[in-house]
Design a protein around this motif. Structure first.
Motif, PDB file in Angstrom:
ATOM      1  N   GLU A  50      16.669   5.888  -8.365  1.00 36.32           N
ATOM      2  CA  GLU A  50      16.753   5.952  -6.906  1.00 36.32           C
ATOM      3  C   GLU A  50      17.540   7.178  -6.456  1.00 36.32           C
ATOM      4  O   GLU A  50      17.121   7.896  -5.540  1.00 36.32           O
ATOM      5  CB  GLU A  50      17.394   4.676  -6.363  1.00 36.32           C
ATOM      6  CG  GLU A  50      16.539   3.430  -6.555  1.00 36.32           C
ATOM      7  CD  GLU A  50      17.265   2.170  -6.140  1.00 36.32           C
ATOM      8  OE1 GLU A  50      18.501   2.231  -5.897  1.00 36.32           O
ATOM      9  OE2 GLU A  50      16.610   1.113  -6.058  1.00 36.32           O
ATOM     10  N   HIS A 101      15.700  10.378  -6.621  1.00 36.19           N
ATOM     11  CA  HIS A 101      14.472  10.408  -5.802  1.00 36.19           C
ATOM     12  C   HIS A 101      13.254  10.689  -6.681  1.00 36.19           C
ATOM     13  O   HIS A 101      12.298  11.354  -6.265  1.00 36.19           O
ATOM     14  CB  HIS A 101      14.581  11.455  -4.687  1.00 36.19           C
ATOM     15  CG  HIS A 101      15.767  11.264  -3.795  1.00 36.19           C
ATOM     16  ND1 HIS A 101      15.859  10.228  -2.894  1.00 36.19           N
ATOM     17  CD2 HIS A 101      16.931  11.963  -3.694  1.00 36.19           C
ATOM     18  CE1 HIS A 101      17.020  10.291  -2.260  1.00 36.19           C
ATOM     19  NE2 HIS A 101      17.690  11.338  -2.727  1.00 36.19           N
ATOM     20  N   GLU A 144       9.872   8.705  -5.607  1.00 38.79           N
ATOM     21  CA  GLU A 144       9.214   9.289  -4.434  1.00 38.79           C
ATOM     22  C   GLU A 144       8.388  10.503  -4.838  1.00 38.79           C
ATOM     23  O   GLU A 144       7.250  10.695  -4.379  1.00 38.79           O
ATOM     24  CB  GLU A 144      10.248   9.698  -3.379  1.00 38.79           C
ATOM     25  CG  GLU A 144      10.954   8.531  -2.715  1.00 38.79           C
ATOM     26  CD  GLU A 144      12.235   8.143  -3.440  1.00 38.79           C
ATOM     27  OE1 GLU A 144      12.300   8.294  -4.686  1.00 38.79           O
ATOM     28  OE2 GLU A 144      13.167   7.682  -2.765  1.00 38.79           O
ATOM     29  N   SER A 154       5.345   9.335  -6.706  1.00 41.62           N
ATOM     30  CA  SER A 154       4.387   8.758  -5.755  1.00 41.62           C
ATOM     31  C   SER A 154       3.553   9.853  -5.104  1.00 41.62           C
ATOM     32  O   SER A 154       2.327   9.721  -4.976  1.00 41.62           O
ATOM     33  CB  SER A 154       5.124   7.959  -4.682  1.00 41.62           C
ATOM     34  OG  SER A 154       5.880   6.923  -5.256  1.00 41.62           O
ATOM     35  N   ARG A 155       4.213  10.921  -4.707  1.00 41.53           N
ATOM     36  CA  ARG A 155       3.473  12.039  -4.097  1.00 41.53           C
ATOM     37  C   ARG A 155       2.470  12.633  -5.086  1.00 41.53           C
ATOM     38  O   ARG A 155       1.344  12.969  -4.718  1.00 41.53           O
ATOM     39  CB  ARG A 155       4.448  13.111  -3.616  1.00 41.53           C
ATOM     40  CG  ARG A 155       5.294  12.693  -2.417  1.00 41.53           C
ATOM     41  CD  ARG A 155       6.004  13.888  -1.798  1.00 41.53           C
ATOM     42  NE  ARG A 155       6.970  14.485  -2.727  1.00 41.53           N
ATOM     43  CZ  ARG A 155       8.242  14.136  -2.791  1.00 41.53           C
ATOM     44  NH1 ARG A 155       8.704  13.168  -2.009  1.00 41.53           N
ATOM     45  NH2 ARG A 155       9.059  14.723  -3.639  1.00 41.53           N
ATOM     46  N   SER A 171       8.703   0.991  -6.482  1.00 39.43           N
ATOM     47  CA  SER A 171       8.752   2.127  -5.545  1.00 39.43           C
ATOM     48  C   SER A 171       7.358   2.641  -5.232  1.00 39.43           C
ATOM     49  O   SER A 171       7.080   3.051  -4.101  1.00 39.43           O
ATOM     50  CB  SER A 171       9.609   3.248  -6.134  1.00 39.43           C
ATOM     51  OG  SER A 171      10.946   2.835  -6.260  1.00 39.43           O
ATOM     52  N   HIS A 229       5.742   0.473  -2.566  1.00 41.76           N
ATOM     53  CA  HIS A 229       6.219   0.828  -1.219  1.00 41.76           C
ATOM     54  C   HIS A 229       5.637   2.170  -0.761  1.00 41.76           C
ATOM     55  O   HIS A 229       5.266   2.320   0.402  1.00 41.76           O
ATOM     56  CB  HIS A 229       7.746   0.876  -1.216  1.00 41.76           C
ATOM     57  CG  HIS A 229       8.391  -0.477  -1.286  1.00 41.76           C
ATOM     58  ND1 HIS A 229       8.598  -1.265  -0.173  1.00 41.76           N
ATOM     59  CD2 HIS A 229       8.859  -1.188  -2.344  1.00 41.76           C
ATOM     60  CE1 HIS A 229       9.176  -2.402  -0.533  1.00 41.76           C
ATOM     61  NE2 HIS A 229       9.349  -2.378  -1.851  1.00 41.76           N
ATOM     62  N   SER A 230       5.561   3.132  -1.665  1.00 44.42           N
ATOM     63  CA  SER A 230       5.040   4.457  -1.299  1.00 44.42           C
ATOM     64  C   SER A 230       3.562   4.403  -0.932  1.00 44.42           C
ATOM     65  O   SER A 230       3.105   5.170  -0.090  1.00 44.42           O
ATOM     66  CB  SER A 230       5.244   5.440  -2.454  1.00 44.42           C
ATOM     67  OG  SER A 230       6.609   5.595  -2.752  1.00 44.42           O
TER      68      SER A 230
END
Length: 434
Positions: free
Chosen positions: A309, A312, A315, A318-319, A359, A362-363
């Motif tokens: 977390e 990051h 995230e 996810s991208r 994560s 959520h993303s």
């Protein structure tokens, strides 16, 4: 230079390093802890910030409560073993049911109520005795002992994998328990598929001393008495957790966990008192290294989640996955399955893949369906564990019955396929329902 590497590559490097360490017999706690430090380095987190993240994760209320619960479960398991209560539980069950096909699988299932490493070896002698009437081969008996030992792990709240899943995903434990219970029904039903019970053998009970064979009705009270500590832990934890969640201030986020902690402690004291364990025997149980290793392991897994977390990392992954247009559902199935098969331990695939998967959910804008994704990931990962050649229960069971890994895994594959198909169907049901 590493800053320019894709986030997915950097996480996979740590991911496979942890798996390699586990294969090399490095303790799970150390594997996750040093993997967390390596993750911080790869994402350019300074040593001071890594130290802060480690301290914050280790001292978080959720970490401490989860570690306490898992440790108390081990204490309860060792205590029941020390006073011989699991053996008495199984003995008192004999004769309660007059259907041999059911009796044959109930003994490993009862042992499976407690998460004992290598617990399949406890029920193996009883399975061997009861299986004589059906003239089953060694690989069939090993399969029965192995498969039905593990029918509870999808939802039973004494299993660390279930507790860790709900903690990581922020799900209510008892909602998760109710939602995942159908997978045990599927596992039990699918478990009978590779077996054929001869009609003439089914009419006989292989244990002539049991009540079923002699025509006498076996009393239920001794069985319920021996089951009391487990019932106290589960029902007491459920009831007390609900009461505490209503009475304690809302800022106390571990009210339900506190209920389970108190219930487990009461159950342990009940066993100690009823079993007449001396102070020295109690102290030896509390001083077992496995207990403290488990506490450390849970903390290290949540440290790994905290570093993920703070970096990051998810995230960024996810991208990258969104750019590659890889669907979320196949990732949810394949990633835990592969880790489960490689590691052979439920806590390993939950600890390594679930922080990433949660994560990603959520993303991808699927937060409302987190329960379904966690169900699918847990079942897929556990199928990998069941098929893993490193699974201790499988190895011990095969050794006891004198059979080979290949023969037993051939039997395990069919119900595993049914489980996977049913979990996918159930996933779409939950997705539509929620």
């Amino acid at each position: 230079m590493v800053d320019h590497w894709p986030a997915l590559v950097r996480v996979l490097i740590v991911f496979f390093a942890i798996l390699a360490a586990i294969r090399k017999k490095v303790s799970l706690g150390n594997a996750f802890f040093f993997g967390s430090v390596a993750l911080g380095f790869l994402f350019s987190i300074g040593p001071a910030d890594v130290a802060v993240s480690v301290f914050r994760s280790f001292t978080h209320a959720k970490t401490l409560s989860l570690a306490a619960i898992v440790s108390l479960i081990l204490v309860l398991s060792h205590s029941l073993e020390a006073v011989g209560q699991m053996e008495r539980l199984l003995s008192s069950f004999q004769g309660l049911v007059r259907t041999p096909q059911f009796n044959l699988v109930i003994f490993p299932s009862l042992i499976g109520l407690l998460p004992m490493p290598g617990g399949a070896i406890f029920s193996a002698p009883m399975v061997k005795t009861l299986g004589r009437a059906f003239r089953f081969t060694g690989d069939q008996l090993s399969y029965i002992n192995y498969w039905f030992r593990h029918v509870w792990e999808y939802w039973w709240p004494l299993y660390p994998g279930v507790l860790l899943t709900t903690t990581l995903a922020g799900l209510d434990l008892w909602v998760f328990v109710l939602a995942l219970f159908p997978m045990t029904v599927v596992a039990v039903a699918a478990g009978y598929l590779p077996l054929s019970f001869p009609a003439e053998a089914a009419a006989q009970d292989s244990n002539p001393s049991s009540g079923a064979a002699s025509g006498k009705q076996t009393p239920l009270r001794p069985f319920l008495r021996e089951l009391t500590p487990i019932a106290m832990a589960i029902l007491g934890g459920l009831g007390l957790g609900f009461v505490l969640s209503l009475t304690l201030p809302s800022k106390i986020s571990i009210a339900k966990e506190l209920g389970l902690i108190v219930a487990l402690a009461a159950s342990i004291l009940w066993v100690w008192h009823g079993g007449g364990l001396s102070a020295g025997e109690r102290l030896r149980i509390l001083k077992r290294r496995q207990l403290w290793d488990m506490f450390y392991m849970v903390g290290s897994i949540l440290v790994f989640k905290g570093i993920l977390e703070d970096a990051h990392a998810v995230e960024a992954i996810s991208r990258e996955l969104l750019a590659m247009k890889i669907p979320l559902m196949p990732i949810t199935v394949i990633l835990p399955f592969l880790v489960g098969m490689v590691a052979g331990i439920t806590i390993a695939f939950v600890g390594t893949t679930f922080p990433i998967l949660i994560s990603l959910v959520h993303s991808f804008g699927e937060a409302q369906g987190i329960l379904g994704y966690m169900m699918l990931a847990l079942v897929s990962g556990f199928i990998g564990v069941l098929l893993s050649p490193l699974h201790l229960c499988l190895l011990l069971s095969n050794e006891y019955f004198g059979t080979s890994l290949t023969k037993v895994l051939r039997l395990v594959a069919r119900p595993c396929a049914v489980l996977l198909v049913c979990s996918m169907a159930y996933f779409f049901f939950l997705r539509g329902l929620l």
